[in-house]
Scaffold this active site. Structure first.
Site, PDB file in Angstrom:
ATOM      1  N   CYS A  29      -4.747   1.797   8.553  1.00  0.00           N
ATOM      2  CA  CYS A  29      -3.415   1.003   8.560  1.00  0.00           C
ATOM      3  C   CYS A  29      -2.720   1.071   9.690  1.00  0.00           C
ATOM      4  O   CYS A  29      -2.730  -0.278  10.384  1.00  0.00           O
ATOM      5  CB  CYS A  29      -2.345   0.900   7.356  1.00  0.00           C
ATOM      6  SG  CYS A  29      -2.935   1.402   5.736  1.00  0.00           S
ATOM      7  N   ASP A  61       0.203   5.053   1.202  1.00  0.00           N
ATOM      8  CA  ASP A  61       0.605   5.305   0.118  1.00  0.00           C
ATOM      9  C   ASP A  61      -0.825   5.185  -0.724  1.00  0.00           C
ATOM     10  O   ASP A  61      -0.966   5.385  -2.068  1.00  0.00           O
ATOM     11  CB  ASP A  61       1.193   3.275  -0.058  1.00  0.00           C
ATOM     12  CG  ASP A  61       2.355   3.255   0.208  1.00  0.00           C
ATOM     13  OD1 ASP A  61       3.026   4.399  -0.048  1.00  0.00           O
ATOM     14  OD2 ASP A  61       2.917   2.035   0.247  1.00  0.00           O
ATOM     15  N   CYS A 102       1.136   0.010   7.325  1.00  0.00           N
ATOM     16  CA  CYS A 102       1.543   0.481   6.042  1.00  0.00           C
ATOM     17  C   CYS A 102       2.305  -0.160   5.932  1.00  0.00           C
ATOM     18  O   CYS A 102       3.505  -0.387   6.370  1.00  0.00           O
ATOM     19  CB  CYS A 102       1.091   2.025   6.078  1.00  0.00           C
ATOM     20  SG  CYS A 102       0.608   2.348   4.038  1.00  0.00           S
ATOM     21  N   ASP A 103       2.297  -0.187   4.118  1.00  0.00           N
ATOM     22  CA  ASP A 103       3.657  -1.085   3.477  1.00  0.00           C
ATOM     23  C   ASP A 103       4.882  -1.248   4.085  1.00  0.00           C
ATOM     24  O   ASP A 103       5.793  -2.231   4.629  1.00  0.00           O
ATOM     25  CB  ASP A 103       3.028  -0.652   1.555  1.00  0.00           C
ATOM     26  CG  ASP A 103       2.249  -1.178   1.461  1.00  0.00           C
ATOM     27  OD1 ASP A 103       1.087  -1.653   2.160  1.00  0.00           O
ATOM     28  OD2 ASP A 103       1.637  -1.191   0.338  1.00  0.00           O
ATOM     29  N   LYS A 104       5.294   0.271   4.254  1.00  0.00           N
ATOM     30  CA  LYS A 104       6.978   0.898   3.972  1.00  0.00           C
ATOM     31  C   LYS A 104       7.205   0.574   5.453  1.00  0.00           C
ATOM     32  O   LYS A 104       8.572   0.362   5.775  1.00  0.00           O
ATOM     33  CB  LYS A 104       7.586   1.877   3.813  1.00  0.00           C
ATOM     34  CG  LYS A 104       7.274   2.431   1.673  1.00  0.00           C
ATOM     35  CD  LYS A 104       7.433   1.091   1.586  1.00  0.00           C
ATOM     36  CE  LYS A 104       6.235   0.774  -0.365  1.00  0.00           C
ATOM     37  NZ  LYS A 104       4.758   0.951   0.266  1.00  0.00           N
ATOM     38  N   CYS A 174      -5.139  -2.669   4.014  1.00  0.00           N
ATOM     39  CA  CYS A 174      -5.411  -3.192   3.137  1.00  0.00           C
ATOM     40  C   CYS A 174      -5.189  -4.722   2.660  1.00  0.00           C
ATOM     41  O   CYS A 174      -4.575  -5.714   2.808  1.00  0.00           O
ATOM     42  CB  CYS A 174      -4.426  -2.101   1.294  1.00  0.00           C
ATOM     43  SG  CYS A 174      -4.342  -0.617   1.504  1.00  0.00           S
ATOM     44  N   GLU A 425       4.539   3.622  -7.137  1.00  0.00           N
ATOM     45  CA  GLU A 425       3.941   2.436  -7.770  1.00  0.00           C
ATOM     46  C   GLU A 425       2.600   2.975  -8.847  1.00  0.00           C
ATOM     47  O   GLU A 425       2.080   4.253  -8.221  1.00  0.00           O
ATOM     48  CB  GLU A 425       2.929   1.723  -6.531  1.00  0.00           C
ATOM     49  CG  GLU A 425       3.751   1.635  -4.838  1.00  0.00           C
ATOM     50  CD  GLU A 425       3.259   0.940  -4.055  1.00  0.00           C
ATOM     51  OE1 GLU A 425       3.534   0.278  -3.443  1.00  0.00           O
ATOM     52  OE2 GLU A 425       2.036   1.250  -3.965  1.00  0.00           O
ATOM     53  N   SER A 451       1.268  -1.206  -6.919  1.00  0.00           N
ATOM     54  CA  SER A 451       1.097  -1.349  -5.864  1.00  0.00           C
ATOM     55  C   SER A 451       1.291  -3.037  -5.575  1.00  0.00           C
ATOM     56  O   SER A 451       0.470  -3.847  -7.338  1.00  0.00           O
ATOM     57  CB  SER A 451       0.051  -1.218  -5.955  1.00  0.00           C
ATOM     58  OG  SER A 451      -0.706  -1.613  -4.740  1.00  0.00           O
TER      59      SER A 451
END
Length: 535
Positions: A29, A61, A102-104, A174, A425, A451
């Protein structure tokens, strides 16, 4: 000291622009973001500023999913926010551009920008291209679901290995409407990214141009003193919720938007998601509950045409200011509609779901609220008997070995922000459920979270969490639980007297960590119903 890092005489009179890079080789990511940071710095320098690139962390993650390491994932949001705030505050930068993958990364950077309240822009690192397995698009969630299929003897060892080897072909976040793409889209609708920043492939000329433009655009914000508090208003947050709803986005958006609103001082609550969900339909047929990937949405125009559709129906506030220095409505002028032949984004007359998929539930199991992701495919009501597990690992092992059966409500507790700690998650168990073909046969409820790749009849963010004595802590195997998405309720068939009696014999669990970042987090973190904030 500044001369030593490359400043020339003329640079000392220029605005200093901090470029927060989340580059790292721990995850695809973020593996390309160092190059994007350099492009952003070039843009700021060309516009008359002096860019200073600095780094912050990211974690993966996907790699840590289902392990003890996943407890650090949500914690990383706070570490990112604290570190960006610390560097920008200490160095006295005049403006900030942050680049996340990435997500965070995304909510972490936005929380820092909100606290600092100086001219800021967020740049999304971009989505990954899909992998290919037997002429079918695959991604990271395909692998988790393949594990469930393997457990059901529908895939051989060799086939599982082939899916795993095909799923991640290169850089980018993702590839479905999972948390990274959800939050990137929400931040664009919020007004904190340039138009279409959320809908570009990680490796593309468009993404490089986005970075160059962001570096130039932040100089315009500095010159006009446009700050996050001018952009991140309550109306703008409602726009972000509408966008997440139309896209069928991740439940994590609830947690992160609440935290971002808290950081900027905007009063946003769980009930705002219900209000928006009653008006805004799900229009995008995107993974995980749909069939298309983010890269395919990009091919037909990205998110801008969808935003214009929502604006035309009065479902977005067009007068909100954005980082372009213009309003949202002004940004959307001239945006072309989607091609007529495409099937990714539906019309208002033919929605995927006529109302929102993010359903906020209340009841005697969740007095402070819980979050369900109901696409409509899994049904609207489920009643079953509780199968109670004290951790994700124990639940996963019973799902994979056939110990979970049709009609069960899997209860995973002590996985909340304090109890985990870190609110892991539950992608591994939810993907295993789908892979074993139990998606419509069982439900899963937890004080943890999901997730963006999770789907099925799942309810998370149950508050108060088990670790503080919430009703989830009082459940026993065999208790009858009903989840009703239409009534927006989650209840256990127990009287208030019985719950009170069980509460008397309940004891606070010992902390799982007594030192280090997880221990600090457990002491500081607030309820998921407030965004799991720490400040």
């Amino acid at each position: 000291m500044l001369r030593a890092v490359g400043f020339k005489d003329g640079d000392f009179a220029k605005p200093q622009i901090g470029i927060a890079s989340t580059w790292s080789m721990v995850t695809p990511c973020n593996m390309h973001i160092d190059l994007l940071a350099k492009e952003t710095a070039k843009g700021a320098n060309q516009a008359g500023g002096k860019a200073v690139v600095f780094n912050t962390i990211t974690v993966s993650d996907g790699i840590s999913m289902g392990t003890e390491g996943m407890k650090y994932s949500l914690v990383s949001r706070e570490v990112i926010a604290d570190s960006v705030e610390t560097v920008v505050g200490c160095e006295g930068f005049d403006g900030v551009v942050a680049i996340g993958g990435c997500d965070k990364n995304m909510p972490g950077c936005l929380i820092a920008m909100a606290r600092l309240n100086r001219p800021s822009i967020f740049v999304y690192g971009g989505t990954i291209m899909p992998g290919q397995y037997r002429n079918t698009n695959v991604d990271v969630v395909s692998v988790f679901e393949a594990v469930g299929q393997h457990a059901k003897h529908q895939l051989t060892d060799r086939e599982l290995a082939q899916v795993e080897r095909s799923a991640i072909p290169g850089p980018g976040s993702c590839g479905g409407m999972y948390t990274a793409n959800t939050m990137a889209s929400a931040i664009e609708a919020l007004g904190m990214s340039l138009p279409n920043s959320s809908a570009q492939n990680a490796v593309s000329r468009e993404k490089q141009q986005d970075c160059l433009a962001a570096g130039k655009a932040v100089m315009n914000l500095v010159q006009n003193n446009i700050c996050p508090k001018d952009i991140m208003t309550r109306k703008a947050f409602l726009n972000a919720i509408a966008m997440v709803t139309a896209l069928g986005g991740s439940t994590n958006a609830v947690l992160h938007l609440l935290a971002m609103a808290h950081a900027i001082g905007v009063n946003l609550t769980l009930d705002d998601f219900t209000r928006i969900g009653k008006k805004v339909p799900v229009l995008a047929d995107l993974r995980p509950s749909g069939q298309y990937m983010m890269s395919e949405l990009i091919e037909i125009g990205g998110v801008q045409p969808l935003m214009r559709m929502l604006l035309g129906k009065g479902l977005l506030e067009g007068d909100c200011l954005t980082v372009t220095g213009k309003t949202l409505k002004q940004n959307l002028r001239g945006v072309k509609p989607y091609p007529k032949s495409q099937g990714i984004v539906r019309s208002f007359s033919n929605p995927i779901k006529k109302d929102g998929h993010l359903v906020i539930l209340y009841g005697n199991l969740a007095p402070e609220g819980a979050v369900a992701k109901i696409s409509g495919k899994e049904g609207l009501r489920f009643t079953g008997k509780a199968r109670v597990f004290p951790s994700e690992e124990k639940a996963l092992s019973r799902i994979l070995d056939g110990g979970v059966r049709k009609g069960d409500v899997i209860v995973i507790r002590y996985e909340g922000p304090k109890g985990g700690p870190g609110m892991r998650e539950m992608l591994s168990p939810t993907a295993a459920i789908m892979g074993k073909g139990l998606g419509k046969e069982v439900a899963l409820i937890t004080d943890g979270r999901f997730s963006g790749g999770s789907h099925g009849f799942v309810v998370g963010h149950i508050t108060p969490e088990a670790a503080v004595g919430g009703p989830l802590a009082l459940l026993k195997n065999g208790d009858q639980i009903t989840i009703d998405a239409q009534k927006r309720e989650i209840n256990v068939k127990l009287s208030a007297k019985e719950l009170a009696q069980r509460k008397k014999s309940w004891r606070f669990p010992k902390p799982r960590y007594t030192r280090g970042v997880l221990a600090k987090y457990a002491q500081q973190v607030r309820s998921a119903s407030n965004g799991a904030t720490t400040d």
